[in-house]
Scaffold this motif. Structure first.
Motif, mmCIF file in Angstrom:
data_model
loop_
_atom_site.group_PDB
_atom_site.id
_atom_site.type_symbol
_atom_site.label_atom_id
_atom_site.label_comp_id
_atom_site.label_asym_id
_atom_site.label_seq_id
_atom_site.Cartn_x
_atom_site.Cartn_y
_atom_site.Cartn_z
ATOM 1 N N LEU A 137 -52.335 -49.195 55.501
ATOM 2 C CA LEU A 137 -51.273 -48.276 55.115
ATOM 3 C C LEU A 137 -51.123 -47.163 56.134
ATOM 4 O O LEU A 137 -52.112 -46.564 56.566
ATOM 5 N N ALA A 138 -49.891 -46.955 56.568
ATOM 6 C CA ALA A 138 -49.583 -45.829 57.441
ATOM 7 C C ALA A 138 -49.186 -44.673 56.548
ATOM 8 O O ALA A 138 -48.266 -44.796 55.736
ATOM 9 N N THR A 139 -49.879 -43.549 56.664
ATOM 10 C CA THR A 139 -49.637 -42.461 55.726
ATOM 11 C C THR A 139 -49.947 -41.111 56.349
ATOM 12 O O THR A 139 -50.806 -40.986 57.221
ATOM 13 N N HIS A 140 -49.200 -40.101 55.877
ATOM 14 C CA HIS A 140 -49.521 -38.710 56.171
ATOM 15 C C HIS A 140 -50.190 -38.049 54.975
ATOM 16 O O HIS A 140 -50.490 -36.856 55.019
ATOM 17 N N ASP A 141 -50.405 -38.825 53.919
ATOM 18 C CA ASP A 141 -50.978 -38.296 52.683
ATOM 19 C C ASP A 141 -52.508 -38.318 52.804
ATOM 20 O O ASP A 141 -53.151 -39.339 52.545
#
Length: 577
Positions: A515-519
């Protein structure tokens, strides 16, 4: 500045009003944060301020909304444009020009401002939002986060008295989000701008708010007072509730000042691994830091739509049950991958291995290459050099009807996966595409998105609800490899918890997730490994606790409060206590 007088909004075909009897006043020069679960009417309330509701969206608005003395019932959005600047959840729907600089200037041109004023304001906004290097770039070539910053900048340049922002930091990396919020705070404090903002990532924004409006209750008050009763709250508030702190802290700094006793209680204890990892040996990560020149040449499109999938999106399931992964070694094996997109070197000598049952979070600033890497794994982008193997196959040369049995991608824009007229039709198509038992997709929707009816049109869902529906469509096929691009954009904390629980179940069954995430909170809760990408290169790859605790930008709130010990989540602290 903004006055709601007994306002209700009801859309055609809805069983009940989306907003009911809202009565409130927002003073000039305040930042008011809207909070509440997905689908409670936050976007409708914001739309009522800008005049989009009901003039553009349809439906019936009763009561009265006034902005700067103008009644939105008699003033259409174009007649409020000099007063109200609006950025919705989908920045792509906002753009009317092709390049960054033109987009920043467009709103001022519409208002007839002098060229010298326009030039000065464009330069100021480019600097404020860190867009100077992108000024000549076509908007279509930007990452989702970069597009979001351009959308925000385009409404700042006309200097409106009111800013209406729907999830303004949802696609931004932590550093970019801080920059944008600092700009908003400066506008509020120095220029008296009124900001009305809806945001699910409360850990980023609640400390900037002057007041918080809780929906559907309609209760408005100081942030600490509302957070004490709100069902949605950031980890710092959850930790404060657990520790019994009164008043509740809203910032990491305030929490650290009170955390000495809690750190002492935890001194002789160690965090338990996430529930889906307990008792399971983790394979070593395969990423390393590599530098060097990339190969020449441009990328080629895999052309999935033209290779037998009809009008369906390339990410929809093929009409067959997912095959078992029989390839030896890692499920994903990327070696010295380089990708060039036009003049941009998007990826440089990437090495990455992911094994069955592993959850890997790709993190990094906007434009670092995370989405490009995901699209390379699913075959829609071909490598310029290096090798990519997924389940023993080369994605961009594999027939999509074969590859799609092994890998499913949920892109940043969930609408790319949705084409049916109702939720029920979307689920029926997903079941047929995956060869799954009828009702499989609908059961996932009920688990991830409770309360949505079969007859609801996907376009009538909120951004978070559309994402949950798209996730259900892809998860119906139970692909061995699941790729998620910003999977929590628009999701409230409860919806995120439901997603985490389902992904843990898949991991326990041997499915791999990238998963690509900024979270950062999602990564702390879910990921076995964190891979940080910068400038198209892997600069860190290791166990989640090791990578995020040592990174100020990507460290979750609990880790910052309880540092230097590697506590990542409130759940870990609660289990230890």
């Amino acid at each position: 500045m903004i006055r709601f007088e007994n306002v209700s909004v009801t859309y055609e075909g809805a069983a009940a009003p989306t907003l009911r009897n809202v009565d409130l006043t927002v003073p000039e020069g305040e930042l008011v944060l809207l909070v509440g679960p997905s689908g409670v009417g936050k976007s409708s309330l914001l739309g009522a301020v800008s005049g989009l509701v009901p003039h553009f969206t349809g439906g019936t608005l009763t009561g009265r909304v006034t902005v700067g003395g103008r009644d939105t019932r008699t003033h259409k959005p174009r007649e409020l444009a000099d007063l109200v600047g609006t950025v919705g959840q989908d920045p792509l729907a906002h753009f009317v020009t092709d390049t960054v600089e033109d987009e920043l200037a467009y709103g001022m041109e519409s208002l007839g401002l002098a060229p010298a004023v326009m030039r000065r304001r464009v330069e100021e906004t480019l600097d404020l939002l860190g867009l100077a290097e992108l000024r000549d770039r076509p908007i279509a070539t930007l990452s989702g986060g970069q597009q979001q910053r351009v959308a925000i900048g385009s409404v700042l340049t006309p200097h409106p008295r009111v800013l209406v922002l729907d999830e303004p930091t949802s696609a931004l990396d932590p550093s970019a989000a801080e920059d944008v919020l600092a700009v908003l705070q400066r506008l509020v404090h120095d220029l008296g701008t009124t900001v009305l903002m809806a945001e699910h990532r409360l850990e980023r924004v609640v400390q900037y708010a002057d007041q918080v409006l809780l929906l559907p209750d309609g209760r408005m008050g100081p942030p600490a007072e509302i957070m004490a009763v709100s069902p949605v709250h950031p980890p710092v508030v959850a930790l404060g509730r657990l520790a019994g702190w009164d008043p509740l802290p809203l910032t990491v700094r305030d929490a650290r000042r009170r955390a000495a006793a809690l750190r002492d209680r935890l001194a002789d204890r160690a965090p338990e691994p996430p529930r889906h990892l307990a008792g399971r040996h983790l394979p070593e990560g395969g990423g390393t830091e590599v530098t060097g020149p990339s190969g020449a040449g441009g990328p080629s499109r895999a052309g999935l739509l033209g290779r037998g999938s009809g009008r369906r999106s390339p990410f929809r399931r093929a009409r067959t049950a997912p095959a078992e992964d029989t390839a030896p070694g890692p499920l994903v094996d990327v070696r010295a991958l380089a990708v060039r997109r036009g003049r941009v070197e998007a990826l440089r000598r990437i090495d990455l291995q992911v094994r069955a049952g592993e959850t890997v979070a790709l993190m990094g600033r906007n434009g670092a290459g995370k989405s490009t890497l995901l699209h390379t794994l699913v075959g829609t982008i071909a490598p310029t050099s290096g090798t990519v193997r997924v389940a023993g196959r080369t994605p961009h040369t594999t027939d999509p009807r074969t590859l799609i049995r092994q890998v499913g991608l949920v892109p940043q824009e969930p609408r790319d996966l949705l084409y049916a007229e109702t939720v029920a039709a979307e689920c029926a198509a997903a079941d047929a595409d995956a060869g799954a038992a009828p009702g499989t997709c609908r059961a996932l929707v009920a688990a991830l998105l409770p309360g949505v009816t079969n007859t609801t049109h996907p376009r009538d869902l909120s951004e978070g609800q559309r994402l949950a529906l798209a996730l259900s469509v892809v998860l119906t096929g139970r692909p061995p490899l699941l790729l998620l691009d910003e999977p929590t954009r628009g999701l409230d904390y409860a919806a995120k918890a439901r997603l985490v629980a389902h992904l843990r179940t898949l991991a326990a069954a041997g499915h791999a997730t990238v998963l690509a995430t900024h979270d950062v909170e999602l990564a702390a809760e879910l990921a076995d490994r964190v891979v940080i990408v910068a400038g198209g290169e892997v600069v860190a790859d290791g166990p989640t606790a090791e990578v995020v605790v040592s990174s100020p930008a990507f460290s979750p709130q609990v880790a910052k409060i309880l540092a230097p010990r590697p506590w990542l989540t409130v759940d870990q602290v609660e289990a230890a206590l």
